[in-house]
Design a protein around this motif. Structure first.
Motif, PDB file in Angstrom:
ATOM      1  N   LYS A   1       3.736  18.301  -9.052  1.00  0.00           N
ATOM      2  CA  LYS A   1       2.734  19.265  -9.547  1.00  0.00           C
ATOM      3  C   LYS A   1       2.860  20.613  -8.834  1.00  0.00           C
ATOM      4  N   ASP A   2       3.154  20.562  -7.528  1.00  0.00           N
ATOM      5  CA  ASP A   2       3.263  21.788  -6.738  1.00  0.00           C
ATOM      6  C   ASP A   2       4.645  22.435  -6.837  1.00  0.00           C
ATOM      7  N   GLY A   3       5.523  21.874  -7.671  1.00  0.00           N
ATOM      8  CA  GLY A   3       6.845  22.449  -7.862  1.00  0.00           C
ATOM      9  C   GLY A   3       7.812  22.172  -6.729  1.00  0.00           C
ATOM     10  N   LEU A   4       7.496  21.217  -5.873  1.00  0.00           N
ATOM     11  CA  LEU A   4       8.367  20.893  -4.745  1.00  0.00           C
ATOM     12  C   LEU A   4       9.416  19.854  -5.108  1.00  0.00           C
ATOM     13  N   LEU A   5       9.243  19.221  -6.240  1.00  0.00           N
ATOM     14  CA  LEU A   5      10.154  18.165  -6.680  1.00  0.00           C
ATOM     15  C   LEU A   5      10.613  18.515  -8.086  1.00  0.00           C
ATOM     16  N   ASP A   6      11.916  18.719  -8.266  1.00  0.00           N
ATOM     17  CA  ASP A   6      12.414  19.132  -9.571  1.00  0.00           C
ATOM     18  C   ASP A   6      12.483  17.988 -10.576  1.00  0.00           C
ATOM     19  N   SER A   7      12.565  16.756 -10.074  1.00  0.00           N
ATOM     20  CA  SER A   7      12.691  15.601 -10.951  1.00  0.00           C
ATOM     21  C   SER A   7      12.335  14.335 -10.188  1.00  0.00           C
ATOM     22  N   ALA A   8      11.788  13.373 -10.886  1.00  0.00           N
ATOM     23  CA  ALA A   8      11.497  12.084 -10.252  1.00  0.00           C
ATOM     24  C   ALA A   8      12.784  11.324  -9.973  1.00  0.00           C
ATOM     25  N   ASP A   9      13.886  11.770 -10.558  1.00  0.00           N
ATOM     26  CA  ASP A   9      15.188  11.130 -10.350  1.00  0.00           C
ATOM     27  C   ASP A   9      15.989  11.789  -9.234  1.00  0.00           C
ATOM     28  N   HIS A  10      15.404  12.769  -8.561  1.00  0.00           N
ATOM     29  CA  HIS A  10      16.099  13.458  -7.473  1.00  0.00           C
ATOM     30  C   HIS A  10      16.404  12.452  -6.369  1.00  0.00           C
ATOM     31  N   ARG A  11      17.613  12.450  -5.872  1.00  0.00           N
ATOM     32  CA  ARG A  11      18.014  11.478  -4.856  1.00  0.00           C
ATOM     33  C   ARG A  11      17.384  11.814  -3.511  1.00  0.00           C
ATOM     34  N   LEU A  12      16.810  10.808  -2.876  1.00  0.00           N
ATOM     35  CA  LEU A  12      16.105  10.997  -1.609  1.00  0.00           C
ATOM     36  C   LEU A  12      16.998  11.516  -0.494  1.00  0.00           C
ATOM     37  N   LEU A  13      18.231  11.069  -0.431  1.00  0.00           N
ATOM     38  CA  LEU A  13      19.113  11.507   0.645  1.00  0.00           C
ATOM     39  C   LEU A  13      19.305  13.023   0.635  1.00  0.00           C
ATOM     40  N   ASP A  14      19.183  13.654  -0.534  1.00  0.00           N
ATOM     41  CA  ASP A  14      19.308  15.117  -0.610  1.00  0.00           C
ATOM     42  C   ASP A  14      18.233  15.820   0.210  1.00  0.00           C
ATOM     43  N   PHE A  15      17.079  15.198   0.358  1.00  0.00           N
ATOM     44  CA  PHE A  15      15.988  15.805   1.123  1.00  0.00           C
ATOM     45  C   PHE A  15      16.220  15.706   2.631  1.00  0.00           C
ATOM     46  N   PHE A  16      17.160  14.881   3.025  1.00  0.00           N
ATOM     47  CA  PHE A  16      17.428  14.659   4.445  1.00  0.00           C
ATOM     48  C   PHE A  16      18.863  15.039   4.804  1.00  0.00           C
TER      49      PHE A  16
ATOM     50  N   ALA B   1       0.822  -1.219   0.000  1.00  0.00           N
ATOM     51  CA  ALA B   1       0.000   0.000   0.000  1.00  0.00           C
ATOM     52  C   ALA B   1       0.850   1.260   0.000  1.00  0.00           C
ATOM     53  N   THR B   2       2.021   1.198   0.620  1.00  0.00           N
ATOM     54  CA  THR B   2       2.861   2.397   0.684  1.00  0.00           C
ATOM     55  C   THR B   2       3.363   2.826  -0.687  1.00  0.00           C
ATOM     56  N   LYS B   3       3.495   1.909  -1.622  1.00  0.00           N
ATOM     57  CA  LYS B   3       3.939   2.279  -2.970  1.00  0.00           C
ATOM     58  C   LYS B   3       2.958   3.248  -3.614  1.00  0.00           C
ATOM     59  N   ALA B   4       1.675   2.999  -3.475  1.00  0.00           N
ATOM     60  CA  ALA B   4       0.668   3.884  -4.055  1.00  0.00           C
ATOM     61  C   ALA B   4       0.673   5.245  -3.370  1.00  0.00           C
ATOM     62  N   VAL B   5       0.854   5.256  -2.065  1.00  0.00           N
ATOM     63  CA  VAL B   5       0.876   6.513  -1.326  1.00  0.00           C
ATOM     64  C   VAL B   5       2.098   7.329  -1.721  1.00  0.00           C
ATOM     65  N   ILE B   6       3.273   6.712  -1.745  1.00  0.00           N
ATOM     66  CA  ILE B   6       4.500   7.423  -2.111  1.00  0.00           C
ATOM     67  C   ILE B   6       4.414   7.933  -3.542  1.00  0.00           C
ATOM     68  N   GLY B   7       3.922   7.107  -4.452  1.00  0.00           N
ATOM     69  CA  GLY B   7       3.763   7.543  -5.845  1.00  0.00           C
ATOM     70  C   GLY B   7       2.828   8.729  -5.962  1.00  0.00           C
ATOM     71  N   SER B   8       1.746   8.707  -5.214  1.00  0.00           N
ATOM     72  CA  SER B   8       0.792   9.820  -5.229  1.00  0.00           C
ATOM     73  C   SER B   8       1.414  11.075  -4.639  1.00  0.00           C
ATOM     74  N   LEU B   9       2.139  10.929  -3.533  1.00  0.00           N
ATOM     75  CA  LEU B   9       2.803  12.080  -2.918  1.00  0.00           C
ATOM     76  C   LEU B   9       3.855  12.676  -3.845  1.00  0.00           C
ATOM     77  N   MET B  10       4.565  11.825  -4.578  1.00  0.00           N
ATOM     78  CA  MET B  10       5.549  12.338  -5.545  1.00  0.00           C
ATOM     79  C   MET B  10       4.855  13.127  -6.647  1.00  0.00           C
ATOM     80  N   GLY B  11       3.707  12.628  -7.101  1.00  0.00           N
ATOM     81  CA  GLY B  11       2.950  13.345  -8.127  1.00  0.00           C
ATOM     82  C   GLY B  11       2.472  14.706  -7.628  1.00  0.00           C
ATOM     83  N   ILE B  12       1.986  14.753  -6.393  1.00  0.00           N
ATOM     84  CA  ILE B  12       1.529  16.013  -5.804  1.00  0.00           C
ATOM     85  C   ILE B  12       2.707  16.974  -5.642  1.00  0.00           C
ATOM     86  N   ALA B  13       3.837  16.470  -5.121  1.00  0.00           N
ATOM     87  CA  ALA B  13       5.020  17.312  -4.924  1.00  0.00           C
ATOM     88  C   ALA B  13       5.537  17.849  -6.255  1.00  0.00           C
TER      89      ALA B  13
END
Length: 142
Positions: A113-128, A99-111
């Motif tokens: 769309k809202d300009g919070l994510l520059d690329s789907a290839d952005h490395r997660l560690l950069d956010f932390f 179930a978490t895959k669908a939630v994470i995918g949806s959150l990535m789409g929202i982020a």
């Protein structure tokens, strides 16, 4: 049968979580005060959050006929419904499978769309960058 039940429950849980997250995100943009972070989720009545309690009662009944373990609905960052179906209780861990895959995918789409994510290839560690991540290896870096 058990796997099918978890799959159906997981899909429904994912849909409920997505709706709740989207509703909370939309509310948070216009909210005068933030409800996060807190030690505990705040609660509210359905009416206070613009929801029909009769419709929620029907949803609880639907869960009974579909062998739900539990049902949690959050609106505007507040819990408006928290129901458990016997023999399950709040302190029993639940298997969420994928179930978490669908939630994470949806959150990535929202982020995105809202300009919070520059690329789907952005490395997660950069956010932390301000946090310590355990056991960082090449796999996690990628």
């Amino acid at each position: 049968m058990q796997n099918q039940r978890f799959a159906v429950s997981g899909i429904f849980l994912g849909a409920i979580m997505l709706v709740s997250i989207c509703s909370a995100a939309g509310y948070a943009q216009g909210a005068a005060e933030s409800v996060w972070p807190t030690r505990q989720w705040p609660t509210s009545t359905p009416e206070e959050q613009g929801m029909d309690p009769a419709a929620l009662a029907k949803l609880v009944e639907f869960g009974t006929s579909r062998s739900f373990d539990s049902l949690l609905i959050v609106r505007h960052g507040k819990i408006v419904l928290d129901a458990y179906y016997a023999p399950y209780t709040a302190d029993i861990p639940h298997i969420t499978n994928s179930a978490t895959k669908a939630v994470i995918g949806s959150l990535m789409g929202i982020a995105s769309k809202d300009g919070l994510l520059d690329s789907a290839d952005h490395r997660l560690l950069d956010f932390f960058a301000d946090r310590s991540v355990a056991n960082v290896d090449e796999r996690k870096k990628q």
